[in-house]
Design a protein around this motif. Structure first.
Motif: not given
Length: 152
Positions: A142-152
């Protein structure tokens, strides 16, 4: 506790607005008229404003470290009630599903309740006619690059 601190902060902000109105409507005109007592009264008013601002900053810091009442309820109580209420009114599904079709398999990922917060994840891997496949390993990244969340 949270509600009381919030009320204190709002009262302090209201006091600051009132103090500013007093300065604008009473003390500044008195200073312009040359009232000999005006500079002293305006000075004390400014000291009062500084005190109110310090109180507002303390209340704000306290709010930042005090959990809101909703966070103190048992896990899931409020979230379940909210989800149920939203579902009744047609605002929110109880789960989110994502299907992925590849060359030799199909995967369906289900998130429940399917909204921000803790979710259960179920992954079903089947062949193209819906029969379950026996897989040794499934990886979910899981990730959200737009929010700065790297892959988990």
């Amino acid at each position: 506790m949270y509600g009381r601190v919030l009320l204190v902060k709002l009262a302090l902000v209201a006091g600051l607005v009132g103090q500013a109105a007093l300065n604008r409507l009473r003390l500044t005109p008195a200073l312009r008229r040359g009232d000999p007592d005006a500079p002293r009264r305006l000075g004390w008013s400014i000291v009062g404003e500084v005190g109110l601002v310090i109180g507002i900053l303390i209340a704000t810091a306290t709010l930042g470290t005090t959990p809101p009442p909703r966070a103190l309820l048992p896990d899931g109580t409020t979230e379940a009630q909210d989800a149920h209420a939203h579902q009744e009114h047609g605002h929110m599904p109880t789960e989110q599903r994502l299907s992925h079709m590849a060359t030799n398999f199909m995967a369906e990922v289900t998130l429940a309740p399917g909204r921000i917060g803790i979710n259960d994840v179920a992954i079903a891997v089947t062949n193209h006619i819906g029969q379950p496949l026996d897989v040794a390993k499934v990886m979910l990244r899981l990730s959200n690059p737009e929010k700065g969340i790297a892959p988990l």
